[in-house]
Scaffold this motif. Sequence first.
Motif, short mmCIF file in Angstrom:
data_model
loop_
_atom_site.label_atom_id
_atom_site.label_comp_id
_atom_site.label_asym_id
_atom_site.label_seq_id
_atom_site.Cartn_x
_atom_site.Cartn_y
_atom_site.Cartn_z
N GLN A 36 -6.10 -77.90 55.63
CA GLN A 36 -6.50 -76.60 56.15
C GLN A 36 -7.95 -76.28 55.79
O GLN A 36 -8.74 -75.87 56.65
N ARG A 44 -4.11 -75.24 63.65
CA ARG A 44 -3.25 -74.70 64.71
C ARG A 44 -3.86 -74.91 66.10
O ARG A 44 -3.15 -74.82 67.11
N ARG A 45 -5.16 -75.16 66.15
CA ARG A 45 -5.81 -75.36 67.45
C ARG A 45 -5.88 -76.83 67.85
O ARG A 45 -6.35 -77.16 68.93
N LEU A 68 4.32 -76.42 60.47
CA LEU A 68 3.26 -75.49 60.83
C LEU A 68 3.14 -75.32 62.34
O LEU A 68 2.55 -74.35 62.81
N GLY A 69 3.70 -76.29 63.09
CA GLY A 69 3.65 -76.22 64.54
C GLY A 69 2.81 -77.28 65.21
O GLY A 69 2.57 -77.21 66.41
N MET A 70 2.37 -78.29 64.44
CA MET A 70 1.55 -79.35 65.03
C MET A 70 2.43 -80.48 65.52
O MET A 70 3.39 -80.87 64.86
#
Length: 233
Positions: A36, A44-45, A68-70
């Motif tokens: 991070q 996140r992008r 985390l959503g990756m």
Amino acid sequence: MDIKVLASGSSGNAYIIGDGQTTLLLDAGIPLKALQVGSGFTLRRMAGAFITHAHQDHSKAAAPLARLGMDIYTSQGTIDACGLTGHRIHPVKALEELQVGTFKVLPFDVEHDAPEPLGFLFSSRTTGEKLLYFTDTYFVRYRFQGLTHIMAECNYSEEGVRRSVEAGYVPLDLVPRLIRSHMSLEHLLDMLKANDLHQLRQIYLLHLSENNSEEDRFREEIQRQTGAEVYVC
């Protein structure tokens, strides 16, 4: 091609590449917090992470990144060895191309002591550039055309290993594993000779051994052979 090195070596490996439209993470062998911070809190992008193999210095943060959503792209062997689960985990196969954002990605098999390890060829439809990424392999069996960037392991030299054994830094019984799992300077030079480097601009030398490598020598020899910009990570 934008390339950012977050970590390289036996303590952890992580790199960011981008073509101005799509950003990808290559390997995730450092803690999530370090990723991070190193990415400027842009995880996140990113369009996804490509994991070469299951060893922790390359896969440590794969599961936290998925939570985390990756999206995580790696082989089934790596998925099983790391215990990765969930809809963010995408198995890929050697020589089966896929598209992620503006990158066309070709996984290919490599030689390492891990379940189903991979390297990756990234081709940007935005810039027309081609980046070859491989690490933790003693040999690359494939030949590639039109490469503009290479990120390659250059772990040791044969002379460096001999010196380390003589000095007691490396036990003699570990040498066979080293030479069957990691890329030497000599093998990398041979591999580069066998590929189309007419458009090559930059080479990043990754995962150098602390005891068995010589940064200046490696840079000079690779630069002399290819004429490209050489960065030692």
